[in-house]
Design a protein around this motif. Sequence first.
Motif, PDB file in Angstrom:
ATOM      1  N   ALA A 101     -10.471 -29.299  15.500  1.00 25.99           N
ATOM      2  CA  ALA A 101      -9.828 -30.484  16.053  1.00 25.99           C
ATOM      3  C   ALA A 101     -10.213 -31.756  15.303  1.00 25.99           C
ATOM      4  O   ALA A 101      -9.479 -32.757  15.336  1.00 25.99           O
ATOM      5  N   ALA A 102     -11.332 -31.708  14.618  1.00 26.67           N
ATOM      6  CA  ALA A 102     -11.821 -32.891  13.895  1.00 26.67           C
ATOM      7  C   ALA A 102     -11.423 -32.878  12.424  1.00 26.67           C
ATOM      8  O   ALA A 102     -11.924 -33.686  11.638  1.00 26.67           O
ATOM      9  N   ARG A 103     -10.507 -32.011  12.030  1.00 27.88           N
ATOM     10  CA  ARG A 103     -10.225 -31.810  10.608  1.00 27.88           C
ATOM     11  C   ARG A 103      -9.755 -33.080   9.895  1.00 27.88           C
ATOM     12  O   ARG A 103     -10.141 -33.323   8.743  1.00 27.88           O
ATOM     13  N   GLU A 104      -8.959 -33.906  10.545  1.00 30.11           N
ATOM     14  CA  GLU A 104      -8.489 -35.127   9.905  1.00 30.11           C
ATOM     15  C   GLU A 104      -9.628 -36.118   9.699  1.00 30.11           C
ATOM     16  O   GLU A 104      -9.739 -36.744   8.643  1.00 30.11           O
ATOM     17  N   GLU A 105     -10.487 -36.269  10.704  1.00 28.89           N
ATOM     18  CA  GLU A 105     -11.640 -37.160  10.583  1.00 28.89           C
ATOM     19  C   GLU A 105     -12.608 -36.647   9.514  1.00 28.89           C
ATOM     20  O   GLU A 105     -13.174 -37.422   8.741  1.00 28.89           O
ATOM     21  N   LEU A 106     -12.794 -35.343   9.466  1.00 28.93           N
ATOM     22  CA  LEU A 106     -13.710 -34.757   8.489  1.00 28.93           C
ATOM     23  C   LEU A 106     -13.211 -34.956   7.065  1.00 28.93           C
ATOM     24  O   LEU A 106     -14.003 -35.078   6.132  1.00 28.93           O
ATOM     25  N   SER A 107     -11.893 -35.000   6.890  1.00 28.79           N
ATOM     26  CA  SER A 107     -11.317 -35.094   5.552  1.00 28.79           C
ATOM     27  C   SER A 107     -11.661 -36.411   4.861  1.00 28.79           C
ATOM     28  O   SER A 107     -11.559 -36.512   3.631  1.00 28.79           O
ATOM     29  N   ILE A 108     -12.064 -37.426   5.620  1.00 26.21           N
ATOM     30  CA  ILE A 108     -12.446 -38.712   5.021  1.00 26.21           C
ATOM     31  C   ILE A 108     -13.934 -38.996   5.213  1.00 26.21           C
ATOM     32  O   ILE A 108     -14.384 -40.130   5.092  1.00 26.21           O
ATOM     33  N   SER A 109     -14.702 -37.957   5.515  1.00 29.34           N
ATOM     34  CA  SER A 109     -16.147 -38.098   5.686  1.00 29.34           C
ATOM     35  C   SER A 109     -16.876 -37.486   4.498  1.00 29.34           C
ATOM     36  O   SER A 109     -16.285 -36.757   3.696  1.00 29.34           O
ATOM     37  N   GLU A 110     -18.170 -37.767   4.394  1.00 28.86           N
ATOM     38  CA  GLU A 110     -18.959 -37.186   3.308  1.00 28.86           C
ATOM     39  C   GLU A 110     -19.124 -35.681   3.457  1.00 28.86           C
ATOM     40  O   GLU A 110     -19.445 -34.981   2.494  1.00 28.86           O
ATOM     41  N   ALA A 111     -18.886 -35.168   4.661  1.00 29.99           N
ATOM     42  CA  ALA A 111     -18.969 -33.725   4.876  1.00 29.99           C
ATOM     43  C   ALA A 111     -17.876 -32.981   4.123  1.00 29.99           C
ATOM     44  O   ALA A 111     -18.020 -31.794   3.804  1.00 29.99           O
ATOM     45  N   GLN A 112     -16.788 -33.690   3.820  1.00 35.03           N
ATOM     46  CA  GLN A 112     -15.634 -33.078   3.177  1.00 35.03           C
ATOM     47  C   GLN A 112     -15.997 -32.344   1.893  1.00 35.03           C
ATOM     48  O   GLN A 112     -15.553 -31.210   1.653  1.00 35.03           O
ATOM     49  N   TYR A 113     -16.825 -32.960   1.063  1.00 34.78           N
ATOM     50  CA  TYR A 113     -17.150 -32.375  -0.233  1.00 34.78           C
ATOM     51  C   TYR A 113     -17.916 -31.066  -0.073  1.00 34.78           C
ATOM     52  O   TYR A 113     -17.686 -30.107  -0.802  1.00 34.78           O
ATOM     53  N   HIS A 114     -18.841 -31.035   0.878  1.00 36.39           N
ATOM     54  CA  HIS A 114     -19.598 -29.810   1.133  1.00 36.39           C
ATOM     55  C   HIS A 114     -18.683 -28.714   1.681  1.00 36.39           C
ATOM     56  O   HIS A 114     -18.746 -27.559   1.250  1.00 36.39           O
ATOM     57  N   LEU A 115     -17.847 -29.070   2.645  1.00 30.74           N
ATOM     58  CA  LEU A 115     -16.976 -28.081   3.273  1.00 30.74           C
ATOM     59  C   LEU A 115     -16.014 -27.460   2.269  1.00 30.74           C
ATOM     60  O   LEU A 115     -15.787 -26.244   2.274  1.00 30.74           O
ATOM     61  N   ILE A 116     -15.471 -28.287   1.397  1.00 30.46           N
ATOM     62  CA  ILE A 116     -14.536 -27.773   0.386  1.00 30.46           C
ATOM     63  C   ILE A 116     -15.266 -26.863  -0.597  1.00 30.46           C
ATOM     64  O   ILE A 116     -14.767 -25.790  -0.956  1.00 30.46           O
ATOM     65  N   GLU A 117     -16.459 -27.275  -1.036  1.00 35.47           N
ATOM     66  CA  GLU A 117     -17.205 -26.431  -1.966  1.00 35.47           C
ATOM     67  C   GLU A 117     -17.506 -25.081  -1.329  1.00 35.47           C
ATOM     68  O   GLU A 117     -17.365 -24.030  -1.971  1.00 35.47           O
ATOM     69  N   TRP A 118     -17.915 -25.090  -0.064  1.00 36.99           N
ATOM     70  CA  TRP A 118     -18.248 -23.839   0.619  1.00 36.99           C
ATOM     71  C   TRP A 118     -17.008 -22.964   0.798  1.00 36.99           C
ATOM     72  O   TRP A 118     -17.061 -21.749   0.632  1.00 36.99           O
ATOM     73  N   ALA A 119     -15.893 -23.586   1.141  1.00 37.91           N
ATOM     74  CA  ALA A 119     -14.650 -22.827   1.316  1.00 37.91           C
ATOM     75  C   ALA A 119     -14.209 -22.210  -0.016  1.00 37.91           C
ATOM     76  O   ALA A 119     -13.767 -21.050  -0.072  1.00 37.91           O
ATOM     77  N   GLU A 120     -14.331 -22.977  -1.091  1.00 38.80           N
ATOM     78  CA  GLU A 120     -13.947 -22.454  -2.406  1.00 38.80           C
ATOM     79  C   GLU A 120     -14.876 -21.328  -2.843  1.00 38.80           C
ATOM     80  O   GLU A 120     -14.434 -20.330  -3.411  1.00 38.80           O
ATOM     81  N   HIS A 121     -16.169 -21.513  -2.580  1.00 38.31           N
ATOM     82  CA  HIS A 121     -17.126 -20.477  -2.965  1.00 38.31           C
ATOM     83  C   HIS A 121     -16.829 -19.158  -2.286  1.00 38.31           C
ATOM     84  O   HIS A 121     -16.917 -18.093  -2.899  1.00 38.31           O
ATOM     85  N   HIS A 122     -16.458 -19.221  -1.010  1.00 33.23           N
ATOM     86  CA  HIS A 122     -16.165 -18.003  -0.244  1.00 33.23           C
ATOM     87  C   HIS A 122     -14.692 -17.608  -0.322  1.00 33.23           C
ATOM     88  O   HIS A 122     -14.259 -16.679   0.394  1.00 33.23           O
ATOM     89  N   GLU A 123     -13.927 -18.349  -1.158  1.00 33.69           N
ATOM     90  CA  GLU A 123     -12.502 -18.039  -1.374  1.00 33.69           C
ATOM     91  C   GLU A 123     -11.737 -17.979  -0.057  1.00 33.69           C
ATOM     92  O   GLU A 123     -10.959 -17.040   0.181  1.00 33.69           O
ATOM     93  N   LEU A 124     -11.957 -18.971   0.773  1.00 35.07           N
ATOM     94  CA  LEU A 124     -11.264 -18.997   2.069  1.00 35.07           C
ATOM     95  C   LEU A 124      -9.863 -19.578   1.918  1.00 35.07           C
ATOM     96  O   LEU A 124      -9.614 -20.396   1.041  1.00 35.07           O
TER      97      LEU A 124
END
Length: 274
Positions: free
Chosen positions: A251-274
């Motif tokens: 539910a927080a995906r839009e808010e997260l997309s402009i937060s510093e957490a975004q970079y970590h989440l994307i790296e983790w998703a890419e690493h696990h090929e999600l």
Amino acid sequence: MRASRLAAAVAFGVAVVGHVRAQDVDDPDIEEETLTVEQLHALHKMFDLDGDGRVSLKEVMQFSHGVNKAIASRDIGAILEEIDTSKDGRLTLEEHLTDIHNQADGGDEEEMKELEVRKKVEAAKFKAADVNGDGVLDSEELPALFYPELHDGVLDVTVKETMRQKDRDGDGKLMAKEFWEADDEVDDGELTPEEKDDFAKLDHDHDGFLNLAELRAWESGRFHTEEAMRKMIELADKDSDMHITASELAAAREELSISEAQYHLIEWAEHHEL
């Protein structure tokens, strides 16, 4: 030149001695990318180490550490391929120092002096990473050399060298202006509110200085990740129980997309090929 807060945060995403990780927070595509609900649900499942459906900051940080190790192991092959001149699958100190020297080739006198200091630091890191003491780093030992946050001994060397570089008055601790490398002649030495806030959070004993232990949290990258993940939980935790469910995270995906957490989440998703 002032060491900016963003540049310092990015440092955790860049391997030492010039070999770059896959993560690049300056990539404009990352700023525009929003993870899908499915990706966030999948990440939440990975965060949830005890399987209770609720994720804590501690669980996210444990997950982060595991991913960092996996990324280091994945990336180290390409680094070794570049600098292992003997092609025996191991790295000698001579090969490592030659690579560093080649990167600085053509520098002026001052740069060459600093290069000699850097070589001594890298030799100390190499020795710390060489767990079995055989004089070469194998595939198990090598990640620590380029990712000091993964090895206490190598991180010790890195933190001490950062202290040496920043500690202008040589008292073995850093005041805020030393830490941020504020230049009174360039910008009046004024720190931003964000810089002051970060320094205060690092200064656990509230004595107005950073000692080696406090600086360690910054150099390891843990401070940056933990602050970003703390903000992620704050944004998503609608019932204020200090935990987040998969639905809260999504539910927080839009808010997260402009937060510093975004970079970590994307790296983790890419690493696990999600």
